[in-house]
Design an enzyme around this catalytic site. Structure first.
Site, PDB file in Angstrom:
ATOM      1  N   GLY A 420      39.979  43.359 123.295  1.00  0.00           N
ATOM      2  CA  GLY A 420      40.018  44.540 122.773  1.00  0.00           C
ATOM      3  C   GLY A 420      41.405  44.913 121.786  1.00  0.00           C
ATOM      4  O   GLY A 420      41.384  45.824 121.170  1.00  0.00           O
ATOM      5  N   HIS A 421      42.208  43.971 121.482  1.00  0.00           N
ATOM      6  CA  HIS A 421      43.403  44.030 120.855  1.00  0.00           C
ATOM      7  C   HIS A 421      43.391  43.150 119.588  1.00  0.00           C
ATOM      8  O   HIS A 421      44.318  42.632 119.024  1.00  0.00           O
ATOM      9  CB  HIS A 421      44.579  43.754 121.573  1.00  0.00           C
ATOM     10  CG  HIS A 421      44.825  44.689 122.679  1.00  0.00           C
ATOM     11  ND1 HIS A 421      44.885  45.935 122.700  1.00  0.00           N
ATOM     12  CD2 HIS A 421      44.698  44.511 124.279  1.00  0.00           C
ATOM     13  CE1 HIS A 421      45.001  46.462 124.032  1.00  0.00           C
ATOM     14  NE2 HIS A 421      44.916  45.723 124.965  1.00  0.00           N
ATOM     15  N   HIS A 583      46.347  51.120 124.954  1.00  0.00           N
ATOM     16  CA  HIS A 583      44.937  51.321 125.878  1.00  0.00           C
ATOM     17  C   HIS A 583      44.654  52.850 125.795  1.00  0.00           C
ATOM     18  O   HIS A 583      43.814  53.259 126.607  1.00  0.00           O
ATOM     19  CB  HIS A 583      44.979  50.771 127.079  1.00  0.00           C
ATOM     20  CG  HIS A 583      45.584  49.486 127.298  1.00  0.00           C
ATOM     21  ND1 HIS A 583      46.866  49.062 127.435  1.00  0.00           N
ATOM     22  CD2 HIS A 583      44.886  48.232 126.878  1.00  0.00           C
ATOM     23  CE1 HIS A 583      46.991  47.700 127.583  1.00  0.00           C
ATOM     24  NE2 HIS A 583      45.966  47.156 127.196  1.00  0.00           N
TER      25      HIS A 583
END
Length: 696
Positions: A420-421, A583
Site C-alpha cells: 500500500g506504500h 496509514h
C-alpha cells in the site's frame, strides 16, 4: 407480493405516460400509490428501473427509492427459499472456519443428482475465476469431467490447460487425458497432456520418464499453472479410486493402516492432510502435493457424505482455497471439525439522511479484480515490470531479491513492510540499494519466516542489516526473524526509521514513526553496504541518516482500502490533517485547508526547529505524494520549500519530487529534509539502480 425470482414476460399493456402526466396527477393504475405501481411494474411486469421511470414519468433514482421504501414499509415481502438460505450460511461458515478465499455451497435437494448440481456450480464458479492468459491444471475424476461438460467460455484468450497427472489406458470416460481435453475444448485453450502413465512399474522407471525432455517439458507447463481444479476420492469401496483401476496392483491396506482417508491427485492423505507414504509414491507420475498447494487458485469440487473425512483432510492440509460442495456435506465438514459458530446478523445499511439511495456513493472506484488478490497481483505486475532489478526468491511470493545486489563479503540490506506504500518498499531494491524486500498485506507487517528467508538469501558472510519503519507489527516480526537468522550463525543489526517529527515529542525521538524519510535512509544504508563497509559501519551510517532526516506530512483526503473500497478515516470537506501518518494515523492538528505556501511554511518551521542548520549546510529534499496528489501540486510545494531553504542560506544538494512512499490513494504530501554532512553526502551520491530510484 413475493420476490423477483422469475419475472413474468414483459407486459404489453403498460401505458407509457409523459413525466408531466404523472406529476400532474393523471390516474394511476394502483390507487394513486406510486410505491405499489413501481413495485408491480418491477416485480410483476419485469420492467427495468429505467423503463419504470419512463412509464411513470419520474427519475430512475426515484424508482430506486420507491422500491427501497416499499420493502421497508412491508409493501413487498421478499422471501428466500430456506434451503438456499441455509446453503449461504454454511458457505460463509466454511469460508471463515477454513480461511477460504471463496466457498460455494449448493442446496441439498433430491430432484437432481448431486454430481450435476456440483458440476453446474463448478462451471459457474470457473466462469468468474478464470481469466484470459491463465494456465489451468486439471486433475481427473467424474465430477471434474462433469464440470468441463457444462463449461463454455470461448471468450477467453491465450488459455492453457495442463493435465496434472499421468495417463491411464482405462476405458472410463473421465481419464486424466479426457478431462484435460474436455476443459481445453470448453476454453478454446491449448492442451498439454502428460505423455507418461500415472502409475509405472518401478521408481527407477518413473525417474527415467521424468527426465525425458518431452515429459519434463509437460511438467514445466504444469509448474506454470496459476489455477487448478480437482476433486477428491474417499477410500470407500464404491469410490472413484477403486473404480478407476489405478491401484489394482497394490493393496490399499497399507495406506488404510497408516490412517489414509482420501486420495488427491493420486496421493494419499491422512486426517490432517499430511501425505501418507506408501509403495506407490515413487511410482506415481503426477503433480506432487506441495506443488499443488503452491498454485494460486486451487478449486476443489466434491460432495457426498462419504467424502466428509477426505474433504476435511483436504481443507486442513490447505490444498484448496476455493471449495464447492453441497449443504449436507458442508454441514458435515463443519460438525466434524467443530466449526459451527454463531455469527452476528448482518445489519441493514443505514439510509442516507437525505437524497435518494442511488445518489449516495458508498464506495470508491478502483482497478481491482478480487480485493483479496490485490497484493499478490500487484507484486506479479511489479516483478514483470522490474525484472531487470528484481527476482522472486524461490518458493516465496512476497520476497524479492535484487538481481545484482547480494555479493560475497557484502552486508545484505533487507527492507520491508506492508503493501500500500508503493513504490516503497520494492522500488528500492537494486544495485547500491536494498538487497531484499519482504512485503506484507495492505498496511500489515510481513510474517517472520519470509523475512528470515530473505535475510538468508542475501547473506554474503558479512552480516545482514534490517532497516524498516518503527511500527509495532514490523518491530515484532523483524525481531523474530532476526532471532531465526542469528540461530543460523548470521549476524543481524537493525535500524528503525523514526523520521516523522509530528508523531512524537522531540524528547521521544525513538518512539516516532518511520515515514517517507525511509527512502533517504535506505539510500544511505544501501550505499554503505555496496561500498563493502562493515556491518557495524553500515548500521552507524543508517542511524546517522535516520537521526538527521526530518519529515512531516499533510493529508487533504483519506485513502481507501482495497478490501472495503471505503475511506479509512473521516476528513471534513474543508479540513486537512497536519502531521498525518502513512496509514492514516492522526497528526498533530486538524485545521482548515490552507494555501500551499502556508502549508509548506508550517512544515518547514517545524523541521527547522529540530534541524537547527547553519548557513551553507547542504540538504537533500524529498517532496512525496501520498498517492493522489499530482506532480503539479508537488512542484508548487517544492517551489516554496526551495524558497525557505534559500532564505536560510541552505544548499539543496539533491532533490526528489514524486510518489516515493505512498498511502494508497490518499491526497496529501510530505516533505523530508536530510541534513547532510560530508559522510552522508558521499553515500547519497553513490550510484544506485533500482526501479524507483537511481543515481548515476
Amino acid at each position: 407480493m413475493s420476490g423477483r425470482a422469475s419475472p413474468s414476460p414483459r407486459s404489453t399493456g403498460v401505458r407509457r405516460v409523459a413525466g408531466d402526466d404523472a406529476q400532474s396527477g393523471s390516474p394511476l393504475r394502483f390507487g394513486g400509490d406510486p410505491h405499489v405501481w413501481a413495485c408491480w411494474l418491477y416485480y410483476q411486469d419485469g420492467l427495468t428501473q429505467g423503463e419504470i421511470a419512463e412509464a411513470m414519468g419520474i427519475s430512475r433514482a426515484t424508482v430506486n427509492a420507491y422500491l427501497s421504501e416499499a420493502r421497508e414499509k412491508g409493501i413487498v415481502n421478499i422471501s428466500l427459499d430456506p434451503s438456499r438460505l441455509a446453503s449461504l450460511t454454511i458457505a460463509e461458515d466454511l469460508r471463515r472456519h477454513f480461511g477460504l478465499d471463496e466457498c460455494l455451497v449448493v442446496p441439498s435437494e433430491e430432484t437432481r443428482p448431486l454430481i450435476d448440481r456440483l458440476a453446474m456450480a463448478g462451471a459457474l464458479a470457473l466462469r468468474t475465476i478464470l481469466k484470459s492468459g491463465d494456465t489451468l491444471g486439471v486433475v481427473w475424476g467424474r465430477t471434474v469431467m462433469a464440470i468441463a461438460e457444462r463449461l463454455d467460455l470461448p471468450s477467453l484468450h491465450d488459455m492453457t490447460v495442463v493435465q496434472a497427472t499421468g495417463a491411464t489406458p482405462a476405458t472410463f470416460p473421465y481419464t486424466p487425458t479426457l478431462c484435460a481435453l474436455a476443459f481445453a475444448r470448453a476454453l478454446s485453450a491449448r492442451c498439454v497432456n502428460i505423455s507418461a502413465p500415472a502409475i509405472v512399474g518401478s521408481p527407477d522407471l518413473a525417474r527415467i520418464l521424468m527426465e525425458e525432455r518431452l515429459v519434463a517439458g509437460e511438467f514445466a507447463a504444469l509448474e506454470a499453472a496459476n489455477r487448478i481444479v480437482f476433486g477428491i476420492s474417499s477410500l470407500r469401496p464404491n469410490s472413484t479410486i477403486h473404480a478407476s483401476g489405478f491401484f489394482e496392483e497394490v493393496s490399499l491396506q497399507h495406506y488404510l493402516a497408516q490412517g489414509a482417508v482420501g486420495v488427491l491427485a493420486g496421493r494419499f492423505i491422512d486426517r490432517q492432510g499430511a501425505l501418507v507414504e506408501g509403495p506407490l509414491d515413487a511410482r506415481t507420475i503426477g503433480i506432487p502435493l506441495d506443488k499443488l498447494a503452491a498454485i494460486r487458485t486451487r478449486i476443489a469440487v466434491a460432495g457426498g457424505f462419504d467424502k466428509v473425512p477426505a474433504l476435511l483432510a483436504l481443507l486442513r492440509g490447505g490444498y484448496a482455497n476455493v471449495l464447492i460442495t453441497d449443504a449436507a456435506t458442508g454441514r458435515g465438514i463443519l460438525n466434524a471439525d467443530g466449526g459451527v459458530v454463531p455469527r452476528p446478523r448482518t445489519a441493514a445499511p443505514a439510509r442516507a439522511a437525505s437524497g435518494s439511495p442511488a445518489s449516495v456513493r458508498t464506495h470508491v472506484k478502483k482497478f481491482l479484480n478480487r480485493p483479496a488478490d490485490a497484493v499478490d497481483e500487484m507484486l506479479e505486475g511489479a516483478l514483470q515490470a522490474h525484472g531487470r532489478h528484481l527476482v522472486a526468491l524461490a518458493g516465496q511470493r512476497r520476497v524479492f531479491v535484487a538481481r545484482h545486489g547480494p555479493r560475497p563479503g557484502k552486508v545484505g540490506l533487507v527492507v520491508g513492510g506492508g503493501a500500500g506504500h508503493e513504490p516503497c518498499f520494492l522500488g528500492y531494491v537494486g544495485r547500491g540499494l536494498a538487497d531484499a524486500v519482504v512485503v506484507g498485506n495492505v498496511f500489515s507487517s510481513p510474517p517472520p519466516d519470509p523475512i528470515a528467508d530473505g535475510a538468508r538469501a542475501v547473506s554474503g558472510g558479512a552480516g545482514v542489516l534490517f532497516v524498516y519503519g518503527n511500527y509495532a507489527g514490523d518491530v515484532m516480526n523483524f525481531e523474530m526473524a532476526a532471532e531465526l537468522v542469528e540461530a543460523d550463525g548470521i549476524k543481524v543489526r537493525t535500524v528503525l526509521t523514526t523520521d516523522d517529527i509530528a508523531s512524537s515529542a522531540r524528547e521521544d525521538r525513538d518512539g516516532r514513526r518511520g515515514v517517507a524519510g525511509n527512502v533517504l535512509v535506505f539510500k544511505i544504508a544501501g550505499a554503505a553496504c555496496d561500498l563493502g563497509l562493515s556491518l557495524e559501519t553500515c548500521e552507524a551510517m543508517a542511524r546517522k541518516a535516520n537521526r538527521r532526516t526530518f519529515t512531516m506530512g499533510v493529508a487533504l483526503e483519506p485513502c481507501s482500502l482495497p478490501q472495503s473500497r471505503r475511506p479509512n478515516f473521516e476528513l471534513g470537506a474543508e479540513e486537512m490533517e497536519v502531521g498525518i501518518g502513512i496509514h492514516g494515523e492522526p497528526g498533530v492538528a486538524r485545521a482548515p485547508v490552507a494555501p500551499a505556501d502556508a502549508i509548506v511554511d508550517r512544515i518547514m518551521d517545524a523541521i527547522f526547529a529540530e534541524m537547527n542548520p547553519a548557513p551553507g549546510d547542504r540538504v537533500a529534499v524529498l517532496v512525496n505524494s501520498f498517492g493522489a496528489t499530482p506532480m503539479m501540486e508537488l512542484y508548487i510545494l517544492y517551489r516554496r520549500v526551495a524558497q525557505r531553504l534559500a532564505a536560510r542560506g541552505l544548499v539543496i544538494a539533491a532533490n526528489w519530487i514524486g510518489p516515493y512512499c505512498t498511502s494508497l490513494d490518499m491526497a496529501g504530501a510530505s516533505i523530508s529534509i536530510l541534513h547532510l554532512d560530508e559522510e552522508l553526502w558521499t553515500l547519497l551520491k553513490h550510484p544506485c539502480d533500482a526501479a524507483a530510484l537511481s543515481v548515476v
